[in-house]
Design a protein around this motif. Sequence first.
Motif, mmCIF file in Angstrom:
data_model
loop_
_atom_site.group_PDB
_atom_site.id
_atom_site.type_symbol
_atom_site.label_atom_id
_atom_site.label_comp_id
_atom_site.label_asym_id
_atom_site.label_seq_id
_atom_site.Cartn_x
_atom_site.Cartn_y
_atom_site.Cartn_z
ATOM 1 N N LEU A 127 -22.763 -12.778 -21.897
ATOM 2 C CA LEU A 127 -23.500 -13.331 -20.772
ATOM 3 C C LEU A 127 -22.633 -14.342 -20.028
ATOM 4 C CD1 LEU A 127 -26.934 -13.964 -22.535
ATOM 5 C CD2 LEU A 127 -26.240 -11.972 -21.190
ATOM 6 N N ASP A 128 -22.923 -14.563 -18.760
ATOM 7 C CA ASP A 128 -22.234 -15.606 -18.005
ATOM 8 C C ASP A 128 -22.493 -16.948 -18.683
ATOM 9 O OD1 ASP A 128 -21.313 -13.824 -16.114
ATOM 10 O OD2 ASP A 128 -22.937 -14.217 -14.682
ATOM 11 N N GLY A 129 -21.415 -17.633 -19.055
ATOM 12 C CA GLY A 129 -21.581 -18.931 -19.695
ATOM 13 C C GLY A 129 -21.343 -18.915 -21.185
ATOM 14 N N GLU A 130 -21.038 -17.752 -21.780
ATOM 15 C CA GLU A 130 -20.611 -17.719 -23.183
ATOM 16 C C GLU A 130 -19.263 -17.023 -23.254
ATOM 17 O OE1 GLU A 130 -22.963 -15.481 -26.028
ATOM 18 O OE2 GLU A 130 -23.350 -13.889 -24.583
ATOM 19 N N ASP A 131 -18.471 -17.393 -24.248
ATOM 20 C CA ASP A 131 -17.094 -16.907 -24.317
ATOM 21 C C ASP A 131 -16.902 -15.693 -25.202
ATOM 22 O OD1 ASP A 131 -16.226 -18.797 -22.569
ATOM 23 O OD2 ASP A 131 -15.416 -20.161 -24.063
ATOM 24 N N ALA A 132 -17.662 -15.587 -26.280
ATOM 25 C CA ALA A 132 -17.439 -14.508 -27.238
ATOM 26 C C ALA A 132 -18.277 -13.287 -26.891
ATOM 27 C CB ALA A 132 -17.769 -14.975 -28.653
ATOM 28 N N VAL A 133 -17.742 -12.127 -27.171
ATOM 29 C CA VAL A 133 -18.470 -10.876 -27.008
ATOM 30 C C VAL A 133 -19.315 -10.652 -28.263
ATOM 31 C CG1 VAL A 133 -18.258 -8.383 -26.733
ATOM 32 C CG2 VAL A 133 -16.687 -9.918 -25.527
ATOM 33 N N VAL A 134 -20.592 -10.428 -28.069
ATOM 34 C CA VAL A 134 -21.528 -10.247 -29.173
ATOM 35 C C VAL A 134 -21.804 -8.760 -29.344
ATOM 36 C CG1 VAL A 134 -23.871 -10.738 -29.996
ATOM 37 C CG2 VAL A 134 -22.558 -12.502 -28.780
ATOM 38 N N GLY A 175 -20.910 -27.817 -20.357
ATOM 39 C CA GLY A 175 -19.498 -27.517 -20.555
ATOM 40 C C GLY A 175 -19.225 -26.664 -21.771
ATOM 41 N N ARG A 176 -20.090 -26.733 -22.790
ATOM 42 C CA ARG A 176 -19.832 -26.045 -24.050
ATOM 43 C C ARG A 176 -20.935 -25.083 -24.455
ATOM 44 N NH1 ARG A 176 -15.974 -28.290 -27.336
ATOM 45 N NH2 ARG A 176 -16.239 -26.318 -28.458
ATOM 46 N N SER A 177 -21.891 -24.816 -23.582
ATOM 47 C CA SER A 177 -22.995 -23.977 -24.040
ATOM 48 C C SER A 177 -23.705 -23.284 -22.896
ATOM 49 C CB SER A 177 -24.018 -24.823 -24.817
ATOM 50 O OG SER A 177 -24.679 -25.721 -23.939
ATOM 51 N N LEU A 178 -24.398 -22.214 -23.274
ATOM 52 C CA LEU A 178 -25.381 -21.542 -22.440
ATOM 53 C C LEU A 178 -26.666 -21.510 -23.249
ATOM 54 C CD1 LEU A 178 -26.497 -19.598 -20.222
ATOM 55 C CD2 LEU A 178 -25.518 -17.730 -21.584
ATOM 56 N N PRO A 212 -14.909 -19.995 -30.020
ATOM 57 C CA PRO A 212 -15.379 -19.917 -28.631
ATOM 58 C C PRO A 212 -15.738 -21.281 -28.061
ATOM 59 C CG PRO A 212 -16.322 -18.138 -29.895
ATOM 60 C CD PRO A 212 -15.606 -19.016 -30.880
ATOM 61 N N ARG A 213 -15.247 -21.558 -26.850
ATOM 62 C CA ARG A 213 -15.498 -22.863 -26.249
ATOM 63 C C ARG A 213 -16.930 -22.992 -25.761
ATOM 64 N NH1 ARG A 213 -13.333 -24.689 -28.973
ATOM 65 N NH2 ARG A 213 -13.094 -26.696 -27.924
ATOM 66 N N ARG A 214 -17.589 -21.885 -25.477
ATOM 67 C CA ARG A 214 -18.973 -21.921 -25.017
ATOM 68 C C ARG A 214 -19.796 -20.944 -25.855
ATOM 69 N NH1 ARG A 214 -18.448 -20.594 -18.787
ATOM 70 N NH2 ARG A 214 -17.191 -18.927 -19.726
ATOM 71 N N THR A 215 -20.892 -21.441 -26.391
ATOM 72 C CA THR A 215 -21.733 -20.660 -27.290
ATOM 73 C C THR A 215 -23.123 -20.519 -26.689
ATOM 74 O OG1 THR A 215 -20.535 -21.481 -29.231
ATOM 75 C CG2 THR A 215 -22.731 -20.583 -29.620
ATOM 76 N N ALA A 216 -23.716 -19.343 -26.837
ATOM 77 C CA ALA A 216 -25.068 -19.108 -26.340
ATOM 78 C C ALA A 216 -26.091 -19.497 -27.399
ATOM 79 C CB ALA A 216 -25.257 -17.656 -25.948
ATOM 80 N N VAL A 217 -27.138 -20.182 -26.951
ATOM 81 C CA VAL A 217 -28.258 -20.574 -27.805
ATOM 82 C C VAL A 217 -29.527 -19.962 -27.214
ATOM 83 C CG1 VAL A 217 -29.615 -22.494 -28.724
ATOM 84 C CG2 VAL A 217 -27.130 -22.707 -28.501
ATOM 85 N N LEU A 218 -30.297 -19.289 -28.053
ATOM 86 C CA LEU A 218 -31.514 -18.616 -27.620
ATOM 87 C C LEU A 218 -32.732 -19.386 -28.121
ATOM 88 C CD1 LEU A 218 -30.472 -14.949 -28.544
ATOM 89 C CD2 LEU A 218 -30.010 -16.214 -26.424
ATOM 90 N N VAL A 281 -21.057 -25.110 -36.732
ATOM 91 C CA VAL A 281 -20.055 -24.970 -37.802
ATOM 92 C C VAL A 281 -19.964 -23.505 -38.225
ATOM 93 C CG1 VAL A 281 -19.468 -25.549 -40.185
ATOM 94 C CG2 VAL A 281 -20.288 -27.332 -38.644
ATOM 95 N N HIS A 282 -21.112 -22.845 -38.355
ATOM 96 C CA HIS A 282 -21.103 -21.429 -38.727
ATOM 97 C C HIS A 282 -20.461 -20.572 -37.642
ATOM 98 C CE1 HIS A 282 -23.242 -22.183 -42.331
ATOM 99 N NE2 HIS A 282 -24.402 -22.441 -41.764
ATOM 100 N N VAL A 283 -20.722 -20.896 -36.382
ATOM 101 C CA VAL A 283 -20.086 -20.164 -35.289
ATOM 102 C C VAL A 283 -18.570 -20.326 -35.371
ATOM 103 C CG1 VAL A 283 -19.838 -19.989 -32.789
ATOM 104 C CG2 VAL A 283 -22.102 -20.382 -33.787
ATOM 105 N N ALA A 284 -18.113 -21.565 -35.548
ATOM 106 C CA ALA A 284 -16.673 -21.832 -35.613
ATOM 107 C C ALA A 284 -16.043 -21.145 -36.818
ATOM 108 C CB ALA A 284 -16.430 -23.339 -35.670
ATOM 109 N N ALA A 285 -16.701 -21.249 -37.962
ATOM 110 C CA ALA A 285 -16.137 -20.667 -39.178
ATOM 111 C C ALA A 285 -16.074 -19.152 -39.077
ATOM 112 C CB ALA A 285 -16.966 -21.081 -40.388
ATOM 113 N N ARG A 286 -17.148 -18.549 -38.586
ATOM 114 C CA ARG A 286 -17.187 -17.094 -38.552
ATOM 115 C C ARG A 286 -16.186 -16.525 -37.553
ATOM 116 N NH1 ARG A 286 -19.453 -13.735 -41.118
ATOM 117 N NH2 ARG A 286 -19.389 -11.583 -40.462
ATOM 118 N N THR A 287 -16.175 -17.082 -36.338
ATOM 119 C CA THR A 287 -15.282 -16.538 -35.317
ATOM 120 C C THR A 287 -13.853 -17.019 -35.524
ATOM 121 O OG1 THR A 287 -15.923 -18.334 -33.835
ATOM 122 C CG2 THR A 287 -17.114 -16.275 -33.619
ATOM 123 N N GLY A 288 -13.698 -18.251 -35.980
ATOM 124 C CA GLY A 288 -12.351 -18.792 -36.177
ATOM 125 C C GLY A 288 -11.619 -18.164 -37.343
#
Length: 420
Positions: A127-134, A175-178, A212-218, A281-288
């Motif tokens: 989505l516009d505003g998130e960096d990683a492909v889901v 700056g860091r989220s959608l 990812p510098r920008r993460t989506a939150v639902l 932390v989970h986002v960073a650990a999983r993708t990083g």
Amino acid sequence: MAGAASRRGVLLAAAAGLGLAGCSTTGRAPDPGGAPVPAGAREGVQRLLAGRSHALRSGDVTALLAGIDPRAAALARAQEAAATAVTGVGVAQWSAEVLRLRRAPRRREEELGAPAVLADVAIRERLDGEDAVVRRAAHLTVVDRGGSWLLASTADGPTTPALWDLGPVRAARSGRSLVVAAASAPEWAEEVPAVLDEAAARVDEAWGTGWPRRTAVLVPATAADAARLLHRDPAWVAPLAALAVGDASVPGSGVRVLVQPEQFGRLSATGRAVVLTHELVHVAARTGLGLRGTGSLPLWLVEGAADQLARSGRGLDPAELARPLLQRVAAGMRPTVPTDAELRPGGGAPLDLAYAAAWTLCESIARRHGAGVLVELQRRLAVPGAPDVSALAPAVLGEDLPAAEERWRAEVHDGLAGWR
């Protein structure tokens, strides 16, 4: 994943309710014994999905509806509403791979009155505003109407809805989220982006910037909607405040944070910051780390380290945070390292007890050796073929794991008096 008294990160393969994508096919044959796929079906599915991808990315809902079977009026209405909602947020990227294509059962073709195929599709979206492909999965029924292959159903397979399938949504960015929230979500959803910016900066300090510098939150409207998005029983979701969701089968696949609004809404401002930091932390650990599942990482380390980072430096009372554990120890229970099963909902043990044990063990290690060793342990355990945590502990901690556990037990028996 985070509950009101416990936080846990879980990665689930979520299925796409909208099922709209560009397409590449694997060229796999139909299942042995199944009827042959009709001539032109594979190319027809590819054209359908490619056209729908273009429609989504360009915001052309009319073009998207042109690919719906005219006999599927209810589906067309649902797809129009969902497409309007998600294109209002902005679709930056859609692609898909047809993992499996097979002929629909004869009875289903009779219902449709035409040849049809069932397509299992792996969708990759951003989505516009998130960096990683889901990555998500969809199960589509596609029917041949006079040489045009059209979408007839998304309900003939285990398809779970996306947030925008449940109704209108609104988006807020920082700056860091959608943050994508249901239109009827609580007003506090508007405050989440600012909290996420602080949380992301905290995670950067521990994990660096290779995530990812920008993460989506639902943010769905209700806990029941959160359960629908996870294809879970509402009772499973009820004690949670948030969780990280993504496809655990693909290393490095994007991860989003799903908020359970009823529990999250009961938290204080500090509690919300802790929960969102834990999930990032989970986002960073999983993708990083490019993890496929948790591999050889024990959940006590994954979850306890996330809590340690999320809670550190906030002036919180350790004894209050560990109350479920300390009360049971005072009653005669011996502290034990929680198993992976105990750290999962429905695992047979109280989650608050298991998470208190995981957090206090990781906090004890961090107080002795520095919080950086918790990240280092996870990085080393994520390497393919890595030994288990007991074998790695001496090199990373400078002591074996049983020694660290015994010190932790002594601190817990003392009521964490030295931590205040």
